[in-house]
Design a protein around this motif. Structure first.
Motif, PDB file in Angstrom:
ATOM      1  N   VAL A  23       6.969   5.243   7.890  1.00 12.16           N
ATOM      2  CA  VAL A  23       5.547   4.887   7.967  1.00 12.16           C
ATOM      3  C   VAL A  23       5.379   3.382   8.077  1.00 12.16           C
ATOM      4  O   VAL A  23       4.568   2.883   8.868  1.00 12.16           O
ATOM      5  N   TYR A  24       6.182   2.658   7.305  1.00 12.26           N
ATOM      6  CA  TYR A  24       6.086   1.200   7.323  1.00 12.26           C
ATOM      7  C   TYR A  24       6.453   0.646   8.701  1.00 12.26           C
ATOM      8  O   TYR A  24       5.749  -0.204   9.253  1.00 12.26           O
ATOM      9  N   SER A  59       0.827  -1.214   0.000  1.00 10.74           N
ATOM     10  CA  SER A  59       0.000   0.000   0.000  1.00 10.74           C
ATOM     11  C   SER A  59       0.858   1.259   0.000  1.00 10.74           C
ATOM     12  O   SER A  59       0.531   2.240  -0.681  1.00 10.74           O
ATOM     13  N   ILE A  60       1.969   1.234   0.750  1.00 15.61           N
ATOM     14  CA  ILE A  60       2.831   2.415   0.836  1.00 15.61           C
ATOM     15  C   ILE A  60       3.554   2.664  -0.477  1.00 15.61           C
ATOM     16  O   ILE A  60       3.698   3.819  -0.908  1.00 15.61           O
ATOM     17  N   SER A  95      -0.858   8.464   4.781  1.00 13.52           N
ATOM     18  CA  SER A  95       0.140   8.997   5.709  1.00 13.52           C
ATOM     19  C   SER A  95       1.468   9.249   4.998  1.00 13.52           C
ATOM     20  O   SER A  95       2.109  10.288   5.200  1.00 13.52           O
ATOM     21  N   ALA A  96       1.883   8.291   4.171  1.00 11.86           N
ATOM     22  CA  ALA A  96       3.120   8.475   3.404  1.00 11.86           C
ATOM     23  C   ALA A  96       3.007   9.616   2.414  1.00 11.86           C
ATOM     24  O   ALA A  96       4.001  10.261   2.071  1.00 11.86           O
ATOM     25  N   GLN A 120       6.576   8.834  16.030  1.00  8.76           N
ATOM     26  CA  GLN A 120       7.886   8.485  15.478  1.00  8.76           C
ATOM     27  C   GLN A 120       8.542   9.698  14.818  1.00  8.76           C
ATOM     28  O   GLN A 120       9.765   9.883  14.899  1.00  8.76           O
ATOM     29  N   ILE A 121       7.717  10.541  14.177  1.00  6.05           N
ATOM     30  CA  ILE A 121       8.258  11.754  13.555  1.00  6.05           C
ATOM     31  C   ILE A 121       8.859  12.674  14.611  1.00  6.05           C
ATOM     32  O   ILE A 121       9.940  13.257  14.442  1.00  6.05           O
ATOM     33  N   ILE A 122       8.157  12.796  15.761  1.00  2.17           N
ATOM     34  CA  ILE A 122       8.639  13.673  16.834  1.00  2.17           C
ATOM     35  C   ILE A 122       9.926  13.113  17.447  1.00  2.17           C
ATOM     36  O   ILE A 122      10.877  13.851  17.738  1.00  2.17           O
TER      37      ILE A 122
END
Length: 621
Positions: A437-438, A9-10, A499-500, A419-421
């Motif tokens: 994202v994965y 999907s990503i 999200s990606a 995770q981004i933070i």
């Protein structure tokens, strides 16, 4: 397997996007074709057998008609119940089949056994017939024929019934989704001969001779054809009586002198009416005539009523001067109000969820991704409802909880933001962010899927319901499960893809993401939790007392099987003494109508239905 789906999907956004578009189109199409009603149809799977016998009393109807039919129906496979009603002039036998039995197969089985039952029923007492393929919720449209002011003396109750049977009913019967139209009220027109017994005796004629003369002299006959080149000439005789005068001229017997004795010589020929078992009134104006449209089992009531209204406009234009068709019960109004209520609640719930999501996640794009799964999951549920044959109603559509729908999606999106933070990177390459994202999705996907599965398991016992309970609550459970299942699939495909696509390189302030008011809630909770550990016995005792009090309160509460639907109409039953004549009942109905109209200004109109309609699926006395 799930990790491969997330990875696909990503890295294949176009394919997932096309599949999402297909879901939207399929959901919209399914929603337009989905049968819509106010409540589920809980009528059991039944076939009714109707036999008219105007000359028999209740005991003879039971012995000569009902009993032979019941005996021959007893050995049909998959029959759950056989019940019957024997009344003066009417036998109604209801054969109930198991829910999974096809109704047309059931009717075929009954038709085959009715042949044998008919041989056991005297030929002159009645002929069994199958009722229309309808259910308890099939009376979707009811109307009356109104006489406009100034034309009151032009149309009698017999005239109105003739127009209903031979004009309105015959045009409505071909409407798609209509099983039949049951006429109500008025008098069925008949040709009648009032025999003078003295004249009959003086001329030496018996009643059987009169019957034979009428039967043999009231029919057309064919005589093949004569070949006369270049043409052929078809031969036929016309003997059908078309007027009172034709009946009066029928020869009953020739005297020895050669003088013919005609029907008019031994009696009077006039118009009359059949014995009736029902009547209809309108307000305080006396009798009227109407009809009940019976919908075919399994049809979409909203679409059928729409077609009926279009047909009614054509019929209205063709009616004689001074007549008007006026509907007093239109299911589409109740359905429309119910669906509006459901739609308002769904939209209101969705907006609240979206607001909370944006507030908690502190990012519009993240909130949009989570919120967008709500309509997509709803479209998936509509598609599955259409595929599996469930209808949309207050019970099924109104049971969807969007908080449950977005549960798994929120976990995944929040994990990605978290995770981004943590990484504190100001810029991500495409491959790096897709990998982020994965990794975030695969780490949390077990918790997300596990939460959705737990909710699904909670609804599984409802699918074990049978009978009326199953018909009522299975659509609700199925709709919720479809929506949650759709949200689960979206959380593993659509959400990672979006999200990606949308969350790449967004700027998140760790301090802003951890809202101050959330931190205050955490601190307050820690204080409360520490105090709770110090008074464990008191808390446990309080909870036990609360539980016992809840059980007491629950037992004091009333209960209803289905929600109350404020449709604006009331069914008021007025009872008279057993054995009262139809004229006496009509008089009582008129008095009740006057009271309701004169003492309650909110009352718009009062329709009185007395006894049984032409198709006695509900054989009221």
């Amino acid at each position: 397997m799930i990790d491969k789906v997330i990875h696909f999907s990503i890295h294949n956004k176009i394919i997932v996007g096309l599949l999402t578009l297909f879901l939207i189109i399929a959901g919209i199409y399914s929603g337009s074709k989905l049968p819509i009603d106010a409540v589920p149809d809980i009528t059991n799977n039944q076939v009714q057998i109707i036999t008219y016998s105007p000359s028999l009393a209740s005991l003879e109807v039971e012995r000569l008609i009902t009993f032979p039919i019941e005996i021959n129906m007893a050995n049909i496979p998959k029959v759950e119940e056989i019940r019957s009603i024997s009344r003066f002039g009417l036998s109604l036998v209801t054969v109930v089949f198991e829910d999974e039995v096809d109704i047309y197969w059931a009717r075929q089985q009954i038709s085959e056994r009715l042949i044998k039952a008919s041989d056991q029923i005297p030929s002159d007492v009645g002929k069994p017939e199958l009722a229309p393929i309808s259910t308890g919720l099939s009376e979707i449209y009811q109307y009356t024929i109104q006489v406009k002011p100034g034309f009151e003396n032009k149309y009698s109750a017999t005239d109105l019934r003739t127009i209903q049977d031979w004009q309105i009913r015959r045009q409505l019967i071909g409407t798609k989704g209509v099983a039949d139209i049951s006429s109500f009220g008025g008098f069925v027109k008949q040709y009648e001969i009032a025999i003078n017994p003295q004249k009959l005796k003086s001329m030496g004629i018996s009643l059987s001779e009169v019957f034979s003369a009428l039967e043999s002299n009231n029919q057309n006959a064919g005589g093949a054809y004569i070949d006369k080149r270049p043409n052929i000439w078809y031969i036929r005789t016309e003997g059908l009586a078309t007027s009172l005068d034709d009946i009066g001229k029928i020869v009953v017997k020739n005297l020895d002198s050669g003088i013919p004795i005609l029907v008019r010589d031994i009696g009077t020929v006039h118009f009359g009416s059949a014995i009736r078992y029902g009547a209809m009134t309108f307000n305080d104006k006396g009798e009227t005539v109407g009809g009940i449209v019976l919908m075919l089992k399994g049809e979409n009531s909203s679409l059928v009523i729409k077609d009926i209204k279009l047909k009614m406009e054509e019929i209205q234009n063709a009616l004689p001067e001074g007549l008007e068709i006026k509907a007093f019960l239109d299911r589409s109004k109740l359905v429309s109000n119910t669906i509006q209520t459901v739609g308002f609640n769904l939209i209101e719930g969705a907006l609240i969820v979206v607001f909370i999501l944006v507030l908690i996640l502190n990012n519009f794009r993240a909130g949009f991704i989570v919120a967008s799964t709500i309509p997509l999951a709803m479209l998936f549920a509509l598609s599955m409802m259409y595929v599996f044959g469930f209808s949309g109603n207050l019970m099924s559509l109104g049971a969807i909880d969007f908080g449950l729908v977005v549960d798994g999606t929120v976990i995944i999106v929040e994990a990605i933001l978290h995770q981004i933070i943590i990484n504190k990177a100001s810029f991500y390459s495409k491959s790096d962010f897709e990998n982020l994202v994965y990794q975030s999705t695969t780490k949390i996907r077990k918790a997300a899927a596990f939460g959705e599965v737990i909710i699904l398991i909670v609804y599984l016992p409802i699918f074990a319901f049978v009978g009326i309970e199953g018909k009522m609550f299975k659509p609700m459970a199925a709709t919720v499960c479809f929506a949650i299942l759709g949200a689960l699939v979206l959380s593993l495909t659509y959400v990672p893809m979006m999200s990606a696509l949308l969350l790449k390189n967004i700027k998140l302030n760790p301090n802003a993401y951890s809202e101050k008011w959330i931190e205050k809630l955490k601190k307050g909770y820690h204080v409360l939790l520490n105090k709770a550990f110090s008074v464990q016995k008191i808390i446990i005792a309080s909870l036990v007392a609360l539980m016992l009090f809840s059980v007491y309160v629950f037992n004091q509460l009333g209960g209803v099987f289905i929600p109350s639907l404020e449709e604006g109409d009331f069914a008021v039953e007025t009872r008279v003494l057993t054995g009262s004549s139809i004229e006496m009942t009509l008089e009582a109905a008129q008095k009740a109508s006057e009271i309701l109209l004169n003492h309650f200004p909110e009352v718009k109109e009062v329709i009185g239905k007395i006894g049984t309609s032409e198709i006695p699926t509900d054989p009221m006395p």
